[in-house]
Design a protein around this motif. Sequence first.
Motif, PDB file in Angstrom:
ATOM      1  N   LEU A 104       0.811  -1.214   0.000  1.00 27.94           N
ATOM      2  CA  LEU A 104       0.000   0.000   0.000  1.00 27.94           C
ATOM      3  C   LEU A 104       0.847   1.268   0.000  1.00 27.94           C
ATOM      4  O   LEU A 104       1.859   1.360   0.693  1.00 27.94           O
ATOM      5  CB  LEU A 104      -0.927  -0.001   1.211  1.00 27.94           C
ATOM      6  CG  LEU A 104      -2.038  -1.067   1.158  1.00 27.94           C
ATOM      7  CD1 LEU A 104      -2.588  -1.353   2.540  1.00 27.94           C
ATOM      8  CD2 LEU A 104      -3.148  -0.617   0.208  1.00 27.94           C
ATOM      9  N   CYS A 117      -6.674  -1.615   5.268  1.00 19.74           N
ATOM     10  CA  CYS A 117      -5.607  -0.898   4.571  1.00 19.74           C
ATOM     11  C   CYS A 117      -4.793   0.066   5.437  1.00 19.74           C
ATOM     12  O   CYS A 117      -3.925   0.773   4.913  1.00 19.74           O
ATOM     13  CB  CYS A 117      -6.199  -0.140   3.390  1.00 19.74           C
ATOM     14  SG  CYS A 117      -6.944  -1.203   2.129  1.00 19.74           S
ATOM     15  N   ALA A 166      -3.921   4.951   2.075  1.00 17.84           N
ATOM     16  CA  ALA A 166      -5.169   4.398   2.612  1.00 17.84           C
ATOM     17  C   ALA A 166      -6.068   5.562   2.988  1.00 17.84           C
ATOM     18  O   ALA A 166      -5.619   6.559   3.556  1.00 17.84           O
ATOM     19  CB  ALA A 166      -4.906   3.522   3.829  1.00 17.84           C
TER      20      ALA A 166
END
Length: 341
Positions: free
Chosen positions: A34, A118, A37
């Motif tokens: 990631l 996330c 987020a």
Amino acid sequence: MKAIVLHNKGNANQLKYGEIETPKINGDEVLVKLKAASVNHLDIWVREGNIPPKYPIILGSEGAGDIAEIGKNVKNLKVNDKVAVMPIIPCAQCEFCLAGSDNLCKNMKRIGITVNGCYAEYVKVPPQSLLMMSDKLTYEEAASVPVTFGTAYRVLISLAKIKLGDTILIMAAGSGVGTAAIQIAKLAGAKVIAAAGNDEKLDKSKELGADFLVNYYRSQNFDEEVRYLTKGNGVDVVIEQIGGNILPKALNCLRKGGRLVTLGTTAGNKVEIDVQHFYRNNLTMMGTSGVTQKEIKDVFELVKDGRLKPIIDKIFALKDASLAHKYMEERKNFGKIVLKP
């Protein structure tokens, strides 16, 4: 990996930053590294226990990043592909999924609620819960689409079925959903009355395309102001995500045959409405929770094409997730709040 883990319900200080094991994928999953987020009111409701998760849980229903690892059964994806994460993992087999209403899936897994989300450096998801990014989108923008733009698209297009020439009242216009709804309504050829609690947010709503502005904290009778702006007729559609004492007045803003979609209760769950006014004016009130994958995909294409643009208010480091939650709870944001791992 680094992650924000919630072990118990409570205030923003319950969000604990630390080191945990990186997720291990199976043959049907993808591991995403990631880069951003998004923070949503949904995360706050989960944190407070209003939507009870299975503890411990990593919050965060949407994010964006690069594919780091692919399961052996996954096709049409490759390492380093840029992707956004959708908030639901439907079963694709129950009657709701088969009818195209996978937001109501009986066996749904919800990212950041029933499975880890996330607020982390990595997340694992099945490939059907991923969206392919374009080079024109930043990670922060892509991470801000699925929940807010998906919800606004569902409310305006799928449910309220707005059309050219309609007048739309958007409550909490400065929120993520609100800023998305202004853009979607204008793209559909509607007039927009943006309602918010302070003038700075209203000025920014004007820049986004809102035709009229209403401050519902300054004007306790904002329904009368809306009536004045519409020459006594009222609006065709109200998007209402506040509840409390705001929703009954929002209903009063509707013209005969108008429709209101309610999707949030930040000011309270219990309301009192004039039922006689409701049925005599042939009003419609719809509730909605969640968004289908098709709706997310449809609106994501509009964002990729540059016809809609996520509004990013502020970016926090992942470790400062508690500060990001407090910032949202204080209603300081206009648009999206994003965390960067």
